[in-house]
Scaffold this motif. Structure first.
Motif, PDB file in Angstrom:
ATOM      1  N   ASP A   1      80.159  21.218 114.760  1.00 31.19           N
ATOM      2  CA  ASP A   1      80.825  22.434 115.388  1.00 31.19           C
ATOM      3  C   ASP A   1      81.056  22.407 116.968  1.00 31.19           C
ATOM      4  N   THR A   2      79.721  22.127 117.567  1.00 33.05           N
ATOM      5  CA  THR A   2      79.567  21.826 119.073  1.00 33.05           C
ATOM      6  C   THR A   2      80.615  20.864 119.461  1.00 33.05           C
ATOM      7  N   LEU A   3      80.796  19.708 118.854  1.00 32.08           N
ATOM      8  CA  LEU A   3      81.570  18.641 119.336  1.00 32.08           C
ATOM      9  C   LEU A   3      83.106  19.061 119.070  1.00 32.08           C
ATOM     10  N   ALA A   4      83.449  19.751 117.833  1.00 29.97           N
ATOM     11  CA  ALA A   4      84.830  20.321 117.742  1.00 29.97           C
ATOM     12  C   ALA A   4      85.224  21.062 118.961  1.00 29.97           C
ATOM     13  N   ARG A   5      84.231  21.975 119.310  1.00 31.68           N
ATOM     14  CA  ARG A   5      84.604  22.887 120.327  1.00 31.68           C
ATOM     15  C   ARG A   5      84.647  22.458 121.776  1.00 31.68           C
ATOM     16  N   ARG A   6      83.880  21.458 121.978  1.00 30.18           N
ATOM     17  CA  ARG A   6      84.091  20.489 123.040  1.00 30.18           C
ATOM     18  C   ARG A   6      85.562  19.875 123.426  1.00 30.18           C
ATOM     19  N   TYR A   7      85.984  19.310 122.267  1.00 28.84           N
ATOM     20  CA  TYR A   7      87.252  18.487 122.372  1.00 28.84           C
ATOM     21  C   TYR A   7      88.177  19.586 122.304  1.00 28.84           C
ATOM     22  N   ALA A   8      88.181  20.458 121.575  1.00 30.55           N
ATOM     23  CA  ALA A   8      89.620  21.500 121.774  1.00 30.55           C
ATOM     24  C   ALA A   8      89.558  22.442 122.918  1.00 30.55           C
ATOM     25  N   GLU A   9      88.543  22.506 123.752  1.00 29.70           N
ATOM     26  CA  GLU A   9      88.285  22.938 125.121  1.00 29.70           C
ATOM     27  C   GLU A   9      89.064  21.987 126.067  1.00 29.70           C
ATOM     28  N   HIS A  10      88.421  20.904 126.140  1.00 30.53           N
ATOM     29  CA  HIS A  10      88.719  19.792 127.228  1.00 30.53           C
ATOM     30  C   HIS A  10      89.810  19.022 126.976  1.00 30.53           C
ATOM     31  N   ALA A  11      90.177  18.502 125.755  1.00 32.77           N
ATOM     32  CA  ALA A  11      91.273  17.414 125.647  1.00 32.77           C
ATOM     33  C   ALA A  11      92.761  18.198 125.965  1.00 32.77           C
ATOM     34  N   PRO A  12      92.965  19.495 125.655  1.00 32.04           N
ATOM     35  CA  PRO A  12      94.208  19.881 126.141  1.00 32.04           C
ATOM     36  C   PRO A  12      94.210  20.069 127.631  1.00 32.04           C
ATOM     37  N   ALA A  13      93.224  20.412 128.012  1.00 33.58           N
ATOM     38  CA  ALA A  13      93.297  20.632 129.590  1.00 33.58           C
ATOM     39  C   ALA A  13      93.437  19.221 130.172  1.00 33.58           C
ATOM     40  N   LEU A  14      92.765  18.214 129.932  1.00 31.41           N
ATOM     41  CA  LEU A  14      92.846  17.097 130.728  1.00 31.41           C
ATOM     42  C   LEU A  14      94.081  16.398 130.415  1.00 31.41           C
ATOM     43  N   ALA A  15      94.776  16.393 129.126  1.00 31.93           N
ATOM     44  CA  ALA A  15      95.908  15.998 129.028  1.00 31.93           C
ATOM     45  C   ALA A  15      96.781  16.446 129.943  1.00 31.93           C
ATOM     46  N   ALA A  16      96.960  18.004 129.999  1.00 36.02           N
ATOM     47  CA  ALA A  16      97.834  18.722 130.728  1.00 36.02           C
ATOM     48  C   ALA A  16      97.730  18.250 132.246  1.00 36.02           C
ATOM     49  N   ALA A  17      96.426  18.027 132.620  1.00 35.74           N
ATOM     50  CA  ALA A  17      96.037  17.903 134.027  1.00 35.74           C
ATOM     51  C   ALA A  17      96.962  16.402 134.662  1.00 35.74           C
ATOM     52  N   ALA A  18      96.557  15.653 133.784  1.00 35.53           N
ATOM     53  CA  ALA A  18      97.147  14.054 133.806  1.00 35.53           C
ATOM     54  C   ALA A  18      98.603  14.054 133.824  1.00 35.53           C
ATOM     55  N   ALA A  19      99.158  14.720 132.821  1.00 36.70           N
ATOM     56  CA  ALA A  19     100.717  14.809 132.891  1.00 36.70           C
ATOM     57  C   ALA A  19     101.280  15.610 133.928  1.00 36.70           C
ATOM     58  N   ARG A  20     100.854  16.721 134.386  1.00 32.56           N
ATOM     59  CA  ARG A  20     101.125  17.410 135.452  1.00 32.56           C
ATOM     60  C   ARG A  20     101.273  16.455 136.844  1.00 32.56           C
ATOM     61  N   ARG A  21     100.190  15.661 137.155  1.00 31.27           N
ATOM     62  CA  ARG A  21     100.151  14.826 138.155  1.00 31.27           C
ATOM     63  C   ARG A  21     101.110  13.833 138.108  1.00 31.27           C
ATOM     64  N   ALA A  22     101.507  13.288 136.988  1.00 34.70           N
ATOM     65  CA  ALA A  22     102.205  12.125 136.840  1.00 34.70           C
ATOM     66  C   ALA A  22     103.961  12.943 137.198  1.00 34.70           C
ATOM     67  N   LEU A  23     103.849  14.244 136.883  1.00 34.79           N
ATOM     68  CA  LEU A  23     105.209  14.702 136.867  1.00 34.79           C
ATOM     69  C   LEU A  23     105.427  14.619 138.599  1.00 34.79           C
ATOM     70  N   GLU A  24     104.365  15.457 139.348  1.00 32.58           N
ATOM     71  CA  GLU A  24     104.301  15.784 140.683  1.00 32.58           C
ATOM     72  C   GLU A  24     104.597  14.352 141.295  1.00 32.58           C
ATOM     73  N   ALA A  25     104.007  13.353 140.894  1.00 36.79           N
ATOM     74  CA  ALA A  25     103.990  12.100 141.628  1.00 36.79           C
ATOM     75  C   ALA A  25     105.627  11.406 141.904  1.00 36.79           C
ATOM     76  N   CYS A  26     106.293  11.771 140.897  1.00 33.23           N
ATOM     77  CA  CYS A  26     107.552  11.028 140.829  1.00 33.23           C
ATOM     78  C   CYS A  26     108.657  12.289 141.018  1.00 33.23           C
TER      79      CYS A  26
END
Length: 372
Positions: free
Chosen positions: A81-106
């Protein structure tokens, strides 16, 4: 062995690169000290203590890692349960942050993106991560969204190959490619050497690239002052060997992901990476000496050394991969985005770069990039 050889096909250009990591960064000596204070230290045997201590005290090619935990004590809270919560909290945020930066770069807007492809192997969400990226970035409702799972550290290249197919089919002009891994959400500890070494190697992070049909300079969100480069995907190949599946994979045990890592991996990675390189260079009529920069998944120090020997390269040739490994650890599928970003910032010479990653399967992928 299965060989996929797309050869020359639709034109695809890199337009923007973005990366993201959790804000918490830990040195390997801090990780060892916390492990020795944890309840897990008493649960494991003397050989396990020796392995962990050796890996974290010697120069293993890694100085520090970013992990999605505010305290290292939390790393040793290992239950489903702890590991699943960690993934659910951080994976979407990290993915969106990297994607947003790639868009802003170009300089592209969210409305310009026609498709998004997200890869991961360190957790599972349904609906998948692509929906979270669509929501967070405000992508169009009719955007084509794909989630790729189970490809391990090699996933970035199949991700980009799908993007190239989408562009070539006319399904879209601009595709967002994202890889995200929360390795701290796939933590497992026991007395197996491979399990222990994995726990000492992997870090958390995400990488993203905007891939387009139209040419244009590729720009970095992390290094906005770096000169843009025209980077075109020229050719690629993929090698899959199910006979070596057990060399590197995840298994489920006790409701958690347990990484299987064997001594075969450095030799397998080097041999298959060289094979992929020879296939593509042969089709292009090029020699290894034509490659100006090596954008390689590192895996670990021993893998880099095996590739260096197999390719007859020097440490300077693999400096971008070695630097990313030292600063971030093994980021699994996200790793090569960080290396590509480092090559951009370092103004690596062209006219050709080699992009390659290997992982579960056992699989290895390589792509020849034309750089101007």
């Amino acid at each position: 062995m299965t060989l996929t050889a797309p050869g020359l096909g639709p034109t695809m250009h890199f337009r923007g690169i973005g990366t993201a990591t959790p804000p918490w960064r830990y040195r390997k000596d801090e990780c060892l000290a916390e492990f020795q204070k944890s309840d897990w230290f008493a649960k494991l045997d003397a050989r396990a203590h020796f392995i962990a201590s050796t890996v974290l005290k010697r120069d293993n090619g890694i100085d520090e890692r970013h992990l999605a935990v505010e305290s290292l004590k939390d790393v040793f809270r290992i239950d489903p349960d702890t590991l699943a919560r960690r993934y659910a909290e951080h994976a979407p945020a990290l993915a969106a942050a990297a994607a947003r930066r790639a868009l802003e770069a170009c300089g592209l807007a969210a409305s310009d993106i026609d498709a998004v492809v997200v890869s991961t192997c360190t957790g599972y969400l349904c609906p998948g991560l692509s929906g979270y990226v669509v929501e967070s970035l405000g992508l169009r409702r009719d955007v084509l969204a794909f989630d790729l799972v189970g490809q391990g550290c090699a996933a970035a290249l199949p991700n980009m190959q799908l993007a190239r197919s989408l562009i070539g089919s006319g399904a879209g002009r601009h595709v967002l490619s994202v890889c995200v891994e929360v390795s701290s959400a796939a933590m497992y500890l026991d007395n197996d050497p491979g399990v222990l070494i994995s726990a000492c190697l992997f870090g958390d992070g995400a990488g993203a690239a905007v891939l387009s049909a139209a040419p244009g300079d590729c720009l970095s969100a992390q290094h906005p002052d770096a000169t843009g480069r025209s980077i075109e995907w020229h050719d690629s190949t993929s090698l899959t060997e199910p006979a070596h599946r057990e060399a590197l994979r995840f298994e489920q045990r006790g409701g958690m992901l347990r990484n299987i890592l064997t001594r075969q991996v450095p030799a397998l990675a080097a041999d298959r990476a060289e094979e992929a390189l020879r296939l593509v260079l042969g089709r292009a009529g090029l020699a290894q000496e034509d490659i100006g920069a090596w954008i390689l998944h590192a895996g670990g120090r021993d893998v880099l050394k095996a590739i260096e020997r197999s390719f007859k390269l020097g440490p300077q040739d693999l400096r971008y991969s070695a630097d990313v490994l030292r600063r971030y650890g093994n980021l699994s599928s996200a790793f090569v985005y960080f290396v590509l970003d480092a090559a951009l910032a370092g103004k690596a010479p062209g006219p050709w770069w080699w992009l390659s990653a290997f992982g579960a399967g056992f699989s290895c992928h390589g792509a020849l990039l034309r750089v101007r």
